[in-house]
Design a protein around this motif. Sequence first.
Motif, mmCIF file in Angstrom:
data_model
loop_
_atom_site.group_PDB
_atom_site.id
_atom_site.type_symbol
_atom_site.label_atom_id
_atom_site.label_comp_id
_atom_site.label_asym_id
_atom_site.label_seq_id
_atom_site.Cartn_x
_atom_site.Cartn_y
_atom_site.Cartn_z
ATOM 1 N N GLU A 26 0.851 -1.190 0.000
ATOM 2 C CA GLU A 26 0.000 0.000 0.000
ATOM 3 C C GLU A 26 0.886 1.238 0.000
ATOM 4 O OE1 GLU A 26 -2.017 1.018 3.687
ATOM 5 O OE2 GLU A 26 -3.872 1.252 2.531
ATOM 6 N N LEU A 32 -1.250 1.488 -5.196
ATOM 7 C CA LEU A 32 -0.569 0.285 -4.743
ATOM 8 C C LEU A 32 0.754 0.151 -5.489
ATOM 9 C CD1 LEU A 32 -3.480 -2.345 -4.829
ATOM 10 C CD2 LEU A 32 -2.650 -1.070 -2.829
ATOM 11 N N ARG A 108 -5.467 1.976 -7.090
ATOM 12 C CA ARG A 108 -6.116 0.976 -6.256
ATOM 13 C C ARG A 108 -7.530 0.724 -6.782
ATOM 14 N NH1 ARG A 108 -4.862 1.130 0.107
ATOM 15 N NH2 ARG A 108 -5.549 -0.989 0.633
#
Length: 314
Positions: A26, A32, A108
């Motif tokens: 993360e 990401l 993400r």
Amino acid sequence: MTATALVETHLPLPLLRRGKVRDVYEVDAERLLLVTTDRISAFDVVMNEAIPYKGAVLTQLTAWWLAQLTETIAHHLITADTDAIIREVPELAPYREALAGRSMLTLRADVVPIECVIRGYITGSAWKEYQTSGTLAGEALAPALRESDRLLPPIFSPATKAETGHDENITIATVIERVGAETAATLERLARTIYEFGRDVAAPRGIIVADTKFEFGWRDGSLLLIDEVLTPDSSRFWPADGYAPGRGQPSFDKQPLRDWLDAERRAGRWNGDAPAPTLPPEVIRATSLRYRDAFARLTGAPLDLVALGLAADS
């Protein structure tokens, strides 16, 4: 081989998951970091040794495909350039060697828990089921098919996602139950579009895309193409010049590894379970070369190890 294969990463970011091949971190609420290691599995067993450059092949080939698909399909890739990633996430600077060539900074997305498989030829688990019952995921296929026969039209053959072991083929009706009819139809349309694009690009390069799988995720109400795309790990690539239905086909992936493990099982030196036997250097090298061969054939150029900051072969 002077290159060192990367088995696992330990970066100064929260680790979300460590999959069969990828370590996912993360960066923040919106992004990401996907690092594709050189880990490899065969017959559902993870090998003790890793395959040099495998992670770079999967990453750079995915980035190559996505660059061509940008005008057609929305996807999650921000950049696969190591320098750009470090500029965006400066705390990763000391880890350049681990990231080089094998990392992607991505948007993400909420993953749709369906593997969107497109089968252009009958092989693998589809052939095994067909031999037994003439079906795929319980649905009847045409009679008298031979192993590796072409399927016209290609079949959308969804499966459940599995972190370990094999994915399980499921019917489209099951997909509709899980994600709804509209999403199921969109997944099939997108998967077919990407498969047809990849098939048409690969054909003049002497490669048959026998089957492949895609993953998608929701972001801001839209589906994004995520994870890897049309790589030797997510697809079966066959050399067109040797294609002959009625038998299995050689693949541009881990075929040298599979062949060696098969021989070890037949000789009674391995029972097929973990732990895996120690891989000889020649098998590791042959598998690495097979992955890079797929990259070069598809893109028209060899993997540029120097530009990516990777050690070259000895």
